[in-house]
Design an enzyme around this catalytic site. Sequence first.
Site, PDB file in Angstrom:
ATOM      1  N   HIS A 243       0.836  -1.207   0.000  1.00 12.56           N
ATOM      2  CA  HIS A 243       0.000   0.000   0.000  1.00 12.56           C
ATOM      3  C   HIS A 243       0.870   1.256   0.000  1.00 12.56           C
ATOM      4  O   HIS A 243       0.539   2.252  -0.639  1.00 12.56           O
ATOM      5  CB  HIS A 243      -0.912   0.024   1.233  1.00 12.56           C
ATOM      6  CG  HIS A 243      -1.930  -1.066   1.264  1.00 12.56           C
ATOM      7  ND1 HIS A 243      -1.876  -2.119   2.138  1.00 12.56           N
ATOM      8  CD2 HIS A 243      -3.035  -1.271   0.503  1.00 12.56           C
ATOM      9  CE1 HIS A 243      -2.902  -2.917   1.943  1.00 12.56           C
ATOM     10  NE2 HIS A 243      -3.622  -2.436   0.955  1.00 12.56           N
TER      11      HIS A 243
ATOM     12  N   ASP B 129      -3.695  -7.504  -7.668  1.00 15.09           N
ATOM     13  CA  ASP B 129      -5.069  -7.903  -7.995  1.00 15.09           C
ATOM     14  C   ASP B 129      -5.298  -7.547  -9.466  1.00 15.09           C
ATOM     15  O   ASP B 129      -6.009  -6.589  -9.783  1.00 15.09           O
ATOM     16  CB  ASP B 129      -6.055  -7.177  -7.078  1.00 15.09           C
ATOM     17  CG  ASP B 129      -5.843  -7.570  -5.627  1.00 15.09           C
ATOM     18  OD1 ASP B 129      -5.973  -8.764  -5.305  1.00 15.09           O
ATOM     19  OD2 ASP B 129      -5.521  -6.693  -4.816  1.00 15.09           O
TER      20      ASP B 129
ATOM     21  N   LEU C 187       3.157  -9.137  -1.263  1.00 11.95           N
ATOM     22  CA  LEU C 187       2.587  -8.598  -0.027  1.00 11.95           C
ATOM     23  C   LEU C 187       1.067  -8.594  -0.135  1.00 11.95           C
ATOM     24  O   LEU C 187       0.516  -8.223  -1.173  1.00 11.95           O
ATOM     25  CB  LEU C 187       3.078  -7.174   0.229  1.00 11.95           C
ATOM     26  CG  LEU C 187       4.562  -6.977   0.499  1.00 11.95           C
ATOM     27  CD1 LEU C 187       4.818  -5.593   1.078  1.00 11.95           C
ATOM     28  CD2 LEU C 187       5.108  -8.026   1.453  1.00 11.95           C
TER      29      LEU C 187
END
Length: 280
Positions: free
Chosen positions: A37, A151, A185
């Site tokens: 992130h 994703d 991650l």
Amino acid sequence: MKVIRSAAEMHEAVAAVKRAGRRIALVPTMGALHEGHAALLRKAREQNAAVIVSIYVNPTQFGPNEDLSRYPRTFDADLTLCIRESVDVIFAPTDAEMYPGGQTTAWVEEQALAKRLEGERRPGHFRGVCTIVAKLFNLTEPHVAVFGQKDFQQLKVIERMTRDLSYPIQIVPVPTVREPDGLALSSRNQYLSAEERAQAVVLYRALGIAQDLFNGGEHNAHRLQTAMQRTIQLAPAARLDYVEIVESETLLPVHEAKAGNVALLAVHIGKTRLIDNLIL
Ligand code: PAF
């Protein structure tokens, strides 16, 4: 840094940013923030824009037997990471704010790309993702929205939805951030026991084997997929859900792999389902 909980306050903050003549970059997340992130936040910061990060565990994208109730919620640590990355606004709404009355009757659904792979195994997942992302777009009015390539299918579904619904938003992809041994991650990695964590590297190994074979001239997708399956089978805790080589825009399977095609896989490691991918 401001923490905003309501839609009304969010609209006001967006109006203030726009009055100041600044652009807005949105990073949608479900919290449990990690260095993957942080890479999205840095990419958002590079856009020369006010950075808004949304932190919301969206119930409508979880199936009835999925991990909604145990999904990690780590708001204090998320706050620290956002301060470190110079985020301007955290938007962390309540369920009542996002789904007034506990429900939604209007859905956003992408049809073309959302039916296969994750969409087939997780019915309704992308309908939930598209609906919440559209709501976040409406609430934060970003010029740019940043999503991770980890994703990959989600990224493509959102790119298509953004185009189909004519949102004037640039979707910026960010490459997957990995542990030193190659594990991508993911907030879900924290579900893994030490033994499972050690075996989880098999996803990256399988992708690496496909890449090595491809580089060595093996372009037959079936043979590449078989090599990946065999690698996964070597880890006792691993159970393959799917492995496919697809065309990167349509996500349709290919027979002969070409550079730019994507190897995608989903694997259960114990009770944890992980996904990963590699662009060949
Ligand atoms: O990738 C995620 O964390 C979520 O699917 C998203 C895009 C924030 C929507 O809830």
